[in-house]
Design a protein around this motif. Structure first.
Motif, PDB file in Angstrom:
ATOM      1  N   GLY A  26       0.776  -1.231   0.000  1.00  0.00           N
ATOM      2  CA  GLY A  26       0.000   0.000   0.000  1.00  0.00           C
ATOM      3  C   GLY A  26       0.805   1.277   0.000  1.00  0.00           C
ATOM      4  N   ASN A  27       2.143   1.169  -0.064  1.00  0.00           N
ATOM      5  CA  ASN A  27       2.968   2.365   0.094  1.00  0.00           C
ATOM      6  C   ASN A  27       4.122   2.464  -0.903  1.00  0.00           C
ATOM      7  N   ASN A  28       3.885   1.972  -2.126  1.00  0.00           N
ATOM      8  CA  ASN A  28       4.813   2.214  -3.230  1.00  0.00           C
ATOM      9  C   ASN A  28       6.124   1.436  -3.120  1.00  0.00           C
ATOM     10  N   TRP A  29       6.124   0.324  -2.343  1.00  0.00           N
ATOM     11  CA  TRP A  29       7.283  -0.564  -2.305  1.00  0.00           C
ATOM     12  C   TRP A  29       6.969  -1.796  -3.152  1.00  0.00           C
ATOM     13  N   THR A  30       7.979  -2.345  -3.807  1.00  0.00           N
ATOM     14  CA  THR A  30       7.763  -3.545  -4.614  1.00  0.00           C
ATOM     15  C   THR A  30       8.314  -4.794  -3.947  1.00  0.00           C
ATOM     16  N   SER A  31       9.065  -4.633  -2.856  1.00  0.00           N
ATOM     17  CA  SER A  31       9.587  -5.784  -2.129  1.00  0.00           C
ATOM     18  C   SER A  31       9.933  -5.371  -0.701  1.00  0.00           C
ATOM     19  N   ILE A  32      10.206  -6.357   0.128  1.00  0.00           N
ATOM     20  CA  ILE A  32      10.618  -6.108   1.504  1.00  0.00           C
ATOM     21  C   ILE A  32      11.893  -6.895   1.787  1.00  0.00           C
ATOM     22  N   VAL A  33      12.686  -6.391   2.739  1.00  0.00           N
ATOM     23  CA  VAL A  33      13.922  -7.069   3.133  1.00  0.00           C
ATOM     24  C   VAL A  33      13.946  -7.211   4.653  1.00  0.00           C
ATOM     25  N   PRO A  34      13.421  -8.317   5.170  1.00  0.00           N
ATOM     26  CA  PRO A  34      13.518  -8.531   6.614  1.00  0.00           C
ATOM     27  C   PRO A  34      14.960  -8.798   7.041  1.00  0.00           C
ATOM     28  N   ASP A  35      15.325  -8.250   8.198  1.00  0.00           N
ATOM     29  CA  ASP A  35      16.641  -8.507   8.776  1.00  0.00           C
ATOM     30  C   ASP A  35      16.495  -9.692   9.720  1.00  0.00           C
ATOM     31  N   ILE A  36      17.220 -10.761   9.447  1.00  0.00           N
ATOM     32  CA  ILE A  36      17.080 -11.975  10.242  1.00  0.00           C
ATOM     33  C   ILE A  36      17.777 -11.833  11.597  1.00  0.00           C
ATOM     34  N   PRO A  70      21.968 -11.981   9.734  1.00  0.00           N
ATOM     35  CA  PRO A  70      22.521 -11.341  10.930  1.00  0.00           C
ATOM     36  C   PRO A  70      23.956 -10.916  10.663  1.00  0.00           C
ATOM     37  N   GLY A  71      24.295  -9.686  11.041  1.00  0.00           N
ATOM     38  CA  GLY A  71      25.622  -9.185  10.705  1.00  0.00           C
ATOM     39  C   GLY A  71      26.472  -8.777  11.877  1.00  0.00           C
ATOM     40  N   ASP A  72      25.881  -8.637  13.059  1.00  0.00           N
ATOM     41  CA  ASP A  72      26.627  -8.088  14.188  1.00  0.00           C
ATOM     42  C   ASP A  72      27.313  -9.151  15.039  1.00  0.00           C
ATOM     43  N   ASP A  73      26.859 -10.386  14.971  1.00  0.00           N
ATOM     44  CA  ASP A  73      27.432 -11.419  15.839  1.00  0.00           C
ATOM     45  C   ASP A  73      27.780 -12.691  15.073  1.00  0.00           C
ATOM     46  N   ILE A  74      27.940 -12.577  13.775  1.00  0.00           N
ATOM     47  CA  ILE A  74      28.331 -13.710  12.930  1.00  0.00           C
ATOM     48  C   ILE A  74      29.512 -13.279  12.074  1.00  0.00           C
TER      49      ILE A  74
END
Length: 282
Positions: A26-36, A70-74
């Motif tokens: 509903g807000n002009n995005w075509t995809s999402i990127v969840p941070d695991i 995950p980027g901070d502890d791997i």
């Protein structure tokens, strides 16, 4: 419209992935990127039925996916065998999750991690990594190659320019031909003085056809990075000019500005920015 055709926001503070898909639609995005790295988005928390519902909803809404590991502890430099196996095993679970919810090809952005530091007394420069260069290079290359092989052909493994070093540059040279993709995080292209990091920039220019993800956010002296586009000091023009040269490659532009209302404002500001620059990012 000068906006890129594949534009996503970084899903961190959303209450659920279903909520994020509906918001994007509903807000002009075509995809999402969840941070695991967000606990509620851990793959093991989703049943087969829940993953199917996410897949069906994304298909119904025509909202695609990308994923950030995950980027901070791997660290992909970890040489301790049990830890290394656990890291790769979990990243493979994320790849499986990506496959299960996405109806089309997608991507997983990873950080290489941070190399250890063990300086010698009376030395200004840390020579530890130099002494064990081959060990760390082989570890990084081996880990990324295992992920690339496991994820192929429907999930790209994408290495972000987070704390790149000459060792990371050497790993990239070995892995581009194996299918490694690259992520340009625009603010991370700049050093603390506002100058472009020439060696990282050279890597992107040499391997421009491997760029598949771009991270958009701003930087301010007061608040640091991940600020609303237009409210910081980042000069977007040079990297955006470069990106127009490799269009119409299917690049995903991810607005790493949290929360999503701030990402939305960034999208509006970014549209004006690229329009003022007379660009079309495809």
């Amino acid at each position: 419209m000068p906006l890129p055709s594949n534009r996503a926001y970084h899903v961190v503070y959303d209450s659920s992935l279903e909520d994020a898909l509906n918001y994007a639609s509903g807000n002009n995005w075509t995809s999402i990127v969840p941070d695991i790295g967000v606990p509620r988005f851990a793959p093991e928390k989703y049943s087969q039925e829940q993953k199917k519902k996410l897949r069906d909803l994304s298909q119904e809404l025509r909202v695609g996916w990308g994923f950030h590991a995950p980027g901070d502890d791997i660290s992909l430099f970890a040489t301790y065998a049990p830890v290394k196996r656990a890291i790769i095993h979990y990243l493979k679970r994320i790849i499986d999750f990506a496959r299960s919810v996405s109806v089309s090809s997608t991507n997983l952005v990873v950080h290489a991690g941070v190399l250890p530091s063990l300086k010698q007394a009376r030395m200004m420069k840390d020579e530890f990594v130099k002494a064990f260069y081959g060990d760390f290079l082989n570890t990084l290359v081996g880990n990324l190659l295992e992920l690339i092989d496991y994820a192929s052909p429907d999930v790209d493994i994408v290495l972000e320019n987070h704390n790149w070093t000459p060792l990371v540059h050497d790993a990239i040279e070995s892995l581009i031909s194996e299918g490694l993709k690259l992520c340009v995080d625009i603010p991370k292209l700049y050093d603390s003085t506002g100058r472009i990091k020439d060696k990282d920039w050279t890597v992107f220019h040499k391997h421009r056809r491997s760029v598949s993800v771009v991270h958009i956010h701003d930087w301010s002296e007061r608040c640091g990075s991940h600020q609303i586009v237009g409210e910081g000091t980042i000069d977007f023009e040079p990297p955006l000019r470069f990106l127009t040269e490799i269009a119409p490659s299917p690049i995903q532009y991810v607005f790493e500005v949290r929360d999503r209302d701030n990402a939305q404002q960034s999208l509006r500001n970014f549209e004006k920015l690229v329009d003022d620059l007379g660009m079309n990012l495809g």
